[in-house]
Enzyme design. Structure first.
Site, short mmCIF file in Angstrom:
data_model
loop_
_atom_site.label_atom_id
_atom_site.label_comp_id
_atom_site.label_asym_id
_atom_site.label_seq_id
_atom_site.Cartn_x
_atom_site.Cartn_y
_atom_site.Cartn_z
N CYS A 49 3.47 9.95 10.32
CA CYS A 49 3.57 8.86 9.36
C CYS A 49 2.20 8.20 9.22
O CYS A 49 1.60 7.83 10.23
CB CYS A 49 4.58 7.81 9.79
SG CYS A 49 5.60 8.24 11.21
N SER A 50 1.72 8.06 7.99
CA SER A 50 0.40 7.44 7.82
C SER A 50 0.18 7.08 6.36
O SER A 50 1.16 6.87 5.62
CB SER A 50 -0.70 8.39 8.33
OG SER A 50 -1.93 7.72 8.45
N LYS A 86 -0.95 2.35 19.96
CA LYS A 86 -0.81 2.02 18.54
C LYS A 86 -0.72 0.50 18.36
O LYS A 86 -0.08 -0.20 19.15
CB LYS A 86 0.42 2.69 17.96
CG LYS A 86 0.39 4.21 18.00
CD LYS A 86 -0.61 4.80 17.03
CE LYS A 86 -0.10 4.78 15.62
NZ LYS A 86 -1.05 5.47 14.70
N GLU A 145 4.37 -3.73 8.21
CA GLU A 145 4.24 -2.70 7.19
C GLU A 145 4.81 -3.22 5.88
O GLU A 145 5.81 -3.95 5.88
CB GLU A 145 5.00 -1.42 7.59
CG GLU A 145 4.41 -0.66 8.75
CD GLU A 145 3.15 0.12 8.39
OE1 GLU A 145 2.66 0.01 7.25
OE2 GLU A 145 2.65 0.85 9.27
N GLU A 170 5.12 -1.02 2.32
CA GLU A 170 4.70 0.28 1.80
C GLU A 170 5.66 0.81 0.74
O GLU A 170 6.85 0.48 0.73
CB GLU A 170 4.67 1.32 2.93
CG GLU A 170 3.80 0.97 4.10
CD GLU A 170 3.87 2.02 5.20
OE1 GLU A 170 2.86 2.18 5.90
OE2 GLU A 170 4.93 2.67 5.37
N HIS A 188 0.83 -1.21 0.00
CA HIS A 188 0.00 0.00 0.00
C HIS A 188 0.86 1.26 0.00
O HIS A 188 2.07 1.22 0.23
CB HIS A 188 -0.96 0.01 1.20
CG HIS A 188 -0.30 0.01 2.53
ND1 HIS A 188 0.19 -1.14 3.13
CD2 HIS A 188 -0.02 1.02 3.40
CE1 HIS A 188 0.71 -0.83 4.30
NE2 HIS A 188 0.61 0.47 4.49
#
Length: 227
Positions: free
Chosen positions: A86-87, A74, A146, A148, A51
């Site tokens: 961060c997102s 989180k 993650e 990304e 993503h």
């Protein structure tokens, strides 16, 4: 998709798991959308689910960088130190727009507000400098991780902060020397930094920081660094 029991997780963070992230291929071409939950499960990451994301580096007029410690609420990388914000851009029209990375910049505005309490009008899309992108994969624990392509955004502006404790445990503007000291502590095991922050600090941050007022030579929107 696997079923994960979220009963023991923070309720506010669980609500965010239903947000729709932008699915991409390894060249950052949009190929669909899926929930934040599904995008961050290692079982799906191991199958290739990838993503789009962003990392904001917010500097004040003294050229100090805002570093924050992620809330213990989180779901992934709790309590880790990281860059200012961060997102992920989400799969709706305002944030999928790719020209000038406008969708990513709008997402950054939204998250700066929700994480750090910075009103959307205080930092505008044109205030961000989109430098480049990098690809990475990292595990937080046995369940979450993650995977990304991360857009790096720099912004230099004095803003009022009102951090959301559900997102941010603590935050502080730091000099280069203070950030380097933080990284030394991480290397010795005194604290933990997020994997994307380590990648950026290891490969890019300090040479860019030295040129904070003239970043043109570093801007590269063609290459996706694979680190």
């Amino acid at each position: 998709m696997p079923e994960i029991n979220t009963d023991k997780l923070d309720k506010e963070q669980v609500q965010l798991l239903s947000e729709m992230c932008i699915l991409i291929d390894e060249n950052d071409n949009k190929i669909g959308a899926d929930t934040k939950k599904n995008c961050h499960l290692n079982e799906n990451i191991d199958k290739g689910l990838l993503h789009r994301a962003f990392s904001v580096f917010l500097f004040n007029s003294e050229n100090k960088l805002l570093v924050h410690e992620r809330s213990l609420a989180k779901i992934s990388f709790p309590g880790c130190y990281t860059n200012s914000c961060c997102s992920h851009p989400l799969n709706y029209p305002g944030e999928i727009e790719e020209k000038n990375a406008l969708g990513v910049k709008r997402a950054a505005q939204r998250r700066l507000q929700s994480e750090l309490g910075i009103p959307i009008g205080e930092i505008l899309p044109e205030d961000f400098t989109y430098i480049t992108r990098f690809y990475y994969k990292a595990r937080s624990d046995d369940i979450w991780g993650e995977h990304e392509i991360d857009y790096i955004l720099f912004v230099k502006k004095n803003v009022a902060l009102n951090p959301n404790p559900n997102e941010v445990k603590s935050c502080k503007y730091m000099s280069k020397e203070e950030v380097k000291e933080l990284l030394k502590k991480a290397a010795s095991g005194e604290l933990v930094v997020t994997p994307w922050f380590k990648i950026i600090t290891d490969n890019f941050l300090f040479k860019w920081w030295d040129s904070i007022d003239n970043l043109k030579e570093f801007i590269d929107h063609e290459v996706i660094h694979r680190l």
